[in-house]
Design an enzyme around this catalytic site. Structure first.
Site, mmCIF file in Angstrom:
data_model
loop_
_atom_site.group_PDB
_atom_site.id
_atom_site.type_symbol
_atom_site.label_atom_id
_atom_site.label_comp_id
_atom_site.label_asym_id
_atom_site.label_seq_id
_atom_site.Cartn_x
_atom_site.Cartn_y
_atom_site.Cartn_z
ATOM 1 N N ASN A 96 42.687 -33.392 -7.165
ATOM 2 C CA ASN A 96 42.182 -33.416 -5.785
ATOM 3 C C ASN A 96 42.021 -34.879 -5.381
ATOM 4 O O ASN A 96 41.088 -35.543 -5.816
ATOM 5 C CB ASN A 96 40.831 -32.686 -5.740
ATOM 6 C CG ASN A 96 40.151 -32.824 -4.385
ATOM 7 O OD1 ASN A 96 40.777 -33.240 -3.404
ATOM 8 N ND2 ASN A 96 38.877 -32.463 -4.330
ATOM 9 N N LYS A 122 41.214 -36.064 -2.629
ATOM 10 C CA LYS A 122 40.184 -36.246 -1.591
ATOM 11 C C LYS A 122 40.726 -37.149 -0.473
ATOM 12 O O LYS A 122 41.928 -37.145 -0.217
ATOM 13 C CB LYS A 122 38.907 -36.818 -2.199
ATOM 14 C CG LYS A 122 38.443 -36.054 -3.430
ATOM 15 C CD LYS A 122 37.021 -36.347 -3.760
ATOM 16 C CE LYS A 122 36.679 -35.754 -5.107
ATOM 17 N NZ LYS A 122 35.264 -35.655 -5.348
ATOM 18 N N HIS A 132 35.400 -26.134 -1.715
ATOM 19 C CA HIS A 132 34.986 -27.321 -2.480
ATOM 20 C C HIS A 132 33.547 -27.679 -2.087
ATOM 21 O O HIS A 132 33.170 -27.536 -0.919
ATOM 22 C CB HIS A 132 35.926 -28.489 -2.186
ATOM 23 C CG HIS A 132 35.714 -29.642 -3.121
ATOM 24 N ND1 HIS A 132 34.687 -30.535 -2.959
ATOM 25 C CD2 HIS A 132 36.373 -30.016 -4.250
ATOM 26 C CE1 HIS A 132 34.728 -31.425 -3.945
ATOM 27 N NE2 HIS A 132 35.737 -31.139 -4.736
ATOM 28 N N GLU A 168 32.146 -30.348 -1.489
ATOM 29 C CA GLU A 168 32.013 -31.319 -0.384
ATOM 30 C C GLU A 168 32.185 -30.616 0.961
ATOM 31 O O GLU A 168 31.559 -30.997 1.950
ATOM 32 C CB GLU A 168 33.015 -32.472 -0.582
ATOM 33 C CG GLU A 168 32.555 -33.382 -1.713
ATOM 34 C CD GLU A 168 33.652 -34.133 -2.436
ATOM 35 O OE1 GLU A 168 34.776 -34.236 -1.909
ATOM 36 O OE2 GLU A 168 33.375 -34.618 -3.544
ATOM 37 N N GLU A 197 32.757 -25.847 -10.533
ATOM 38 C CA GLU A 197 32.481 -27.263 -10.311
ATOM 39 C C GLU A 197 30.990 -27.454 -10.051
ATOM 40 O O GLU A 197 30.543 -27.331 -8.898
ATOM 41 C CB GLU A 197 33.274 -27.773 -9.103
ATOM 42 C CG GLU A 197 34.768 -27.729 -9.290
ATOM 43 C CD GLU A 197 35.454 -28.861 -8.536
ATOM 44 O OE1 GLU A 197 36.237 -29.586 -9.142
ATOM 45 O OE2 GLU A 197 35.177 -29.026 -7.338
ATOM 46 N N GLY A 242 32.020 -36.376 -9.190
ATOM 47 C CA GLY A 242 32.029 -37.783 -8.793
ATOM 48 C C GLY A 242 30.820 -38.562 -9.278
ATOM 49 O O GLY A 242 30.575 -39.675 -8.826
ATOM 50 N N SER A 261 33.782 -34.708 -13.091
ATOM 51 C CA SER A 261 33.825 -35.906 -13.948
ATOM 52 C C SER A 261 34.648 -35.704 -15.217
ATOM 53 O O SER A 261 34.282 -36.206 -16.281
ATOM 54 C CB SER A 261 32.403 -36.375 -14.269
ATOM 55 O OG SER A 261 31.753 -36.789 -13.072
HETATM 56 C C1 PEP Z 1 36.500 -32.790 -7.434
HETATM 57 O O1 PEP Z 1 36.619 -33.496 -6.453
HETATM 58 O O2 PEP Z 1 36.796 -31.587 -7.359
HETATM 59 C C2 PEP Z 1 36.026 -33.378 -8.692
HETATM 60 C C3 PEP Z 1 35.860 -32.603 -9.726
HETATM 61 O O3 PEP Z 1 35.783 -34.731 -8.671
HETATM 62 P P1 PEP Z 1 35.520 -35.695 -9.954
HETATM 63 O O4 PEP Z 1 36.546 -35.320 -10.996
HETATM 64 O O5 PEP Z 1 35.695 -37.069 -9.438
HETATM 65 O O6 PEP Z 1 34.134 -35.395 -10.434
#
Ligand code: PEP
Length: 250
Positions: free
Chosen positions: A9, A11, A94, A96, A166, A172, A211
């Protein structure tokens, strides 16, 4: 047998030049074996990236979609448009989107249905905040998020879907869930689907996101109910992303 999947992703990152460099790095390692690899660039880059990966085994995904099919929805992008530019997968729900743009469970469920109506595969994100985990509400939250989609789409729809667990506190932040924490929630997700259709649940791919890096990927991906990952930050570094993909393969 569930084929593992690793989705990047991107983003709201990248540029045409940066994307081209990143895709070149990924293509260098593309042998078409191992996990299914998906890249999810921002909408405006989808078409160009789709051209760049067309002779490879890498697959295109989008980060979001409009629940409506077409019409006066300024700024939105429909599932049919995503199919038209070569997408196969679409991330829905997601964290976000849920937290920064107030998408509730019902809105996410409608997006899930809109994606499938066009023959695309939703990657449904679920996960709890830190406060929810600390008060022991992880299963309530994840169960509620799944239930909203089950209620609207039905369990059979999950035969053409992917779920991504997630935890919001891990996205992040550099703070990943432990392999045991991830496995416990993944097993819970599978059991909720199995309660309605055990055969389907056994073939459902459940990804972990939060992460993931090359250094922790192998341990997380080795868990029985973890079928790959949804990768944010680390998917923007070609070599790192390739190593994450190799961790799932090996
Ligand atoms: C994500 O954006 O779905 C995500 C898991 O981000 P990160 O790997 O940076 O934590």
């Amino acid at each position: 047998m569930r084929r593992p999947l690793v989705a990047g992703n991107w983003k709201m990152h990248g540029s045409r030049a940066e994307n081209t460099r990143l895709i070149e790095e990924l293509l260098r390692g593309d042998e078409g074996v191992g996990p299914e690899v998906v890249v999810c660039p921002p909408f405006v880059y989808l078409w160009e990236v789709s051209r760049q990966i067309r002779d490879s085994s890498i697959v295109l995904g989008a980060q979001d979609v409009c629940a409506e099919a077409q019409g006066a929805y300024t700024g939105e992008v429909s599932a049919a448009m995503l199919r038209d530019v070569g997408c196969r997968y679409v991330i829905v729900g997601h964290s976000e989107r849920r937290h920064l743009y107030q998408e509730d469970d019902q809105a996410v469920a409608r997006k899930f249905v809109a994606v499938q109506r066009e023959g695309l595969v939703p990657i449904l994100c679920v996960g709890e905040t830190l406060a929810e985990r600390e008060r022991g509400a992880t299963e309530d939250v994840v169960g509620r998020q799944l239930e909203a989609v089950l209620a609207l789409a039905g369990v059979a729809a999950f035969s053409q879907a992917v779920v991504a667990y997630e935890p919001v506190w891990a996205i992040g932040t550099g703070k990943n869930a432990s392999a045991e924490q991830a496995q416990a929630v993944h097993a819970f997700v599978r059991s909720r689907i199995a309660a309605k259709d055990a055969i389907l649940a056994a073939s459902l791919r459940v990804l972990y996101g939060g992460s993931v890096k090359a250094a922790n990927a192998a341990e997380i991906f080795a868990q029985a109910d973890v079928d790959g990952g949804l990768i944010g930050g680390a998917s923007l570094k070609g070599e790192e992303f390739r190593r994450i993909c190799q961790a799932v393969a090996g």
